[in-house]
Design a protein around this motif. Structure first.
Motif, PDB file in Angstrom:
ATOM      1  N   LEU A   1     -68.658 -32.058  15.058  1.00 51.04           N
ATOM      2  CA  LEU A   1     -70.118 -31.479  15.398  1.00 51.04           C
ATOM      3  C   LEU A   1     -71.251 -32.168  15.195  1.00 51.04           C
TER       4      LEU A   1
ATOM      5  N   ASP B   1     -74.735 -29.346  18.098  1.00 47.92           N
ATOM      6  CA  ASP B   1     -74.071 -28.033  18.620  1.00 47.92           C
ATOM      7  C   ASP B   1     -73.450 -27.164  17.631  1.00 47.92           C
TER       8      ASP B   1
ATOM      9  N   ARG C   1     -72.965 -24.021  17.011  1.00 51.20           N
ATOM     10  CA  ARG C   1     -72.576 -22.327  17.631  1.00 51.20           C
ATOM     11  C   ARG C   1     -70.940 -22.478  17.805  1.00 51.20           C
TER      12      ARG C   1
ATOM     13  N   HIS D   1     -69.328 -23.474  23.637  1.00 50.25           N
ATOM     14  CA  HIS D   1     -69.264 -25.062  23.207  1.00 50.25           C
ATOM     15  C   HIS D   1     -67.999 -25.720  23.881  1.00 50.25           C
TER      16      HIS D   1
ATOM     17  N   SER E   1     -69.564 -33.626  21.401  1.00 48.53           N
ATOM     18  CA  SER E   1     -70.313 -33.470  22.479  1.00 48.53           C
ATOM     19  C   SER E   1     -71.165 -34.783  22.752  1.00 48.53           C
TER      20      SER E   1
ATOM     21  N   GLY F   1     -72.540 -30.171  26.943  1.00 47.79           N
ATOM     22  CA  GLY F   1     -73.152 -29.184  26.236  1.00 47.79           C
ATOM     23  C   GLY F   1     -74.324 -29.260  25.558  1.00 47.79           C
TER      24      GLY F   1
ATOM     25  N   SER G   1     -76.865 -22.606  23.413  1.00 45.75           N
ATOM     26  CA  SER G   1     -76.601 -23.325  24.609  1.00 45.75           C
ATOM     27  C   SER G   1     -77.416 -23.532  25.702  1.00 45.75           C
TER      28      SER G   1
END
Length: 440
Positions: free
Chosen positions: A10, A13, A15, A19, A97, A127, A238
């Protein structure tokens, strides 16, 4: 048959809803390790963002625990710590991501090399933006350099499907989740808290005002913008989900999300955006005046709307977008100071201070970036009178001028001498060799 394991590294991002990396891993693998690595190289850049980040991490951990998993936290070099944990849990690979800053591109390059060395895969996911930074390219170029044609292409681009949060996340046995850092105090006493639930609540509460966005988003005193930018910066929301909630009726608002995507694709192609002029041949004959820079930073330039914006920044870790344009234009176009110095000040205080948008917007204002009209002027008095017509924004943040009524608050140097002498407020900064029309 042995169980399959993957790590989701991560970054920006934080969340569980929409995702792609996390959803894909939970769908394809038996065990998933959501990992965040606290990099000492980034510590100390912004106490405001550190607090916001740590609040977001704490809430993400709770969300993952409710789904049977956990947030694994490590400290150190992100690549080394990720590979070490991947080998410890016998992971097949790592999901990440995709991001665009110089730091992110270097992290990806090193991680890809280490994965290849240890016979693991590295898979990148969308994302961070709505449209992937490399997803739209003009004929004969690697990225769009001007916003308008990018916006037209962006509007017609096919978007991915929004994804539900995973119902279950299962960690490998014996993994120490690690200890979350305590959120630092931060520098801005009125900064909003981080976290996905706070972000989702803020979005839901703000959406009823969406139909008025085109009328209200430049109103300095009204302060009715969404203030979602910090949550987008850390991925507590997002951007695709925000655009979907806004829907087709939100042209002016969604256009701002497009600007965000635009600067991400610019940064992906030009990762030096924080340090080098983007526009080839741009004039950079800046002055270097420490006292003027300090006065601007502290909100004591003698230009009320500029001082109001800078004081809001220091109090809230956020500044109204119109005030950002005014304060940046004043620093570069009137004081003649280097945009990089202003960028660094914003980077310290802003909760939403990411590389693409902070640096891209600074270069746009300074005339070194993507503005097709690089020599446009910025008259701070005219801007103040247009976007804060009765002076309420200035009086809110510059209490020394609270007794000055109406739009006269924007030009206190024109007040009668006996009135002006009673104000505990400095005269406008003087710049050698200039005679701005608004000071006459």
């Amino acid at each position: 048959m042995s169980e399959r394991t993957a790590i989701v590294l991560l970054t920006r991002d934080l969340r569980v809803h929409d995702h792609p990396a996390l959803a894909s891993a939970c769908s394809a693998f038996d065990r998933v390790v959501p990992l965040y690595v606290l990099d000492p190289a980034l510590a100390g850049l912004s106490a405001n963002r550190s607090r916001f980040l740590n609040q977001g991490l704490a809430e993400l951990r709770e969300s993952l625990r409710k789904r049977g998993g956990d947030l694994v936290v490590r400290r150190g070099d992100p690549v080394a710590e990720t590979i070490r944990l991947a080998r410890r849990v016998d992971a097949e690979g790592i999901g990440l991501s995709a991001d665009v800053s110089r730091y992110a591109q270097e992290r990806e390059r090193r991680l890809r090399a280490e994965c290849a060395r240890h016979r693991m895969f590295l898979r990148l996911f969308p994302g961070v933006t709505i449209v992937e930074p490399g997803g739209l390219k003009p004929a004969g170029g690697d990225h769009y350099k001007v916003f308008s044609p990018y916006h037209r292409a962006w509007q017609g681009a096919r978007r991915r499907d929004e994804l539900a949060a995973p119902r279950r996340v299962r960690l490998p046995e014996g993994v120490d989740p690690g200890r979350l850092p305590a959120p630092p105090k931060g520098d801005s006493p009125d900064a909003v808290p981080g976290g996905e639930s706070v972000a989702r609540h803020r979005l839901k509460k703000w959406l009823p005002t969406l139909g008025r966005y085109d009328d209200i988003h430049d109103d300095l005193a009204g302060d009715e913008t969404s203030r979602l930018s910090p949550y987008l910066r850390f991925g507590c929301l997002s951007p695709l989900a925000v655009a979907n909630r806004a829907g087709d009726r939100a042209g002016p608002f969604v256009r701002q999300l497009c600007w965000r995507d635009f600067y991400h694709q610019v940064t992906g192609a030009f990762p030096e955006i924080s340090t080098k002029a983007y526009r080839r041949g741009a004039r950079e004959d800046w002055r270097y005046d420490t006292q003027a820079l300090d006065a601007w930073t502290e909100g004591r330039t003698g230009m009320p709307v500029v001082d109001a914006g800078m004081r809001q920044l220091r109090a809230e870790g956020w500044m109204h977008n119109r005030a950002r344009l005014i304060t940046a234009g004043y620093l570069t176009r009137h004081l003649g100071l280097d945009w990089r110095a202003g960028r660094k000040v914003f980077a310290r205080w802003l909760l939403d201070g990411d590389v693409p948008n902070n640096s891209g917007n600074w270069q746009w204002v300074a005339g070194t970036g993507n503005d097709p009209r690089p020599h446009r002027g910025f008259n701070p008095v005219r801007q103040a009178e247009r976007y804060d017509p009765d002076g309420a924004y200035v009086r809110r943040w510059v209490p020394e001028l609270a007794a000055v009524e109406g739009k006269a608050v924007h030009q206190p140097w024109r007040l009668r001498d006996e009135v002006r002498r009673k104000l505990d407020y400095p005269p406008p900064l003087e710049v050698p060799g200039t005679d701005p029309v608004w000071l006459r």
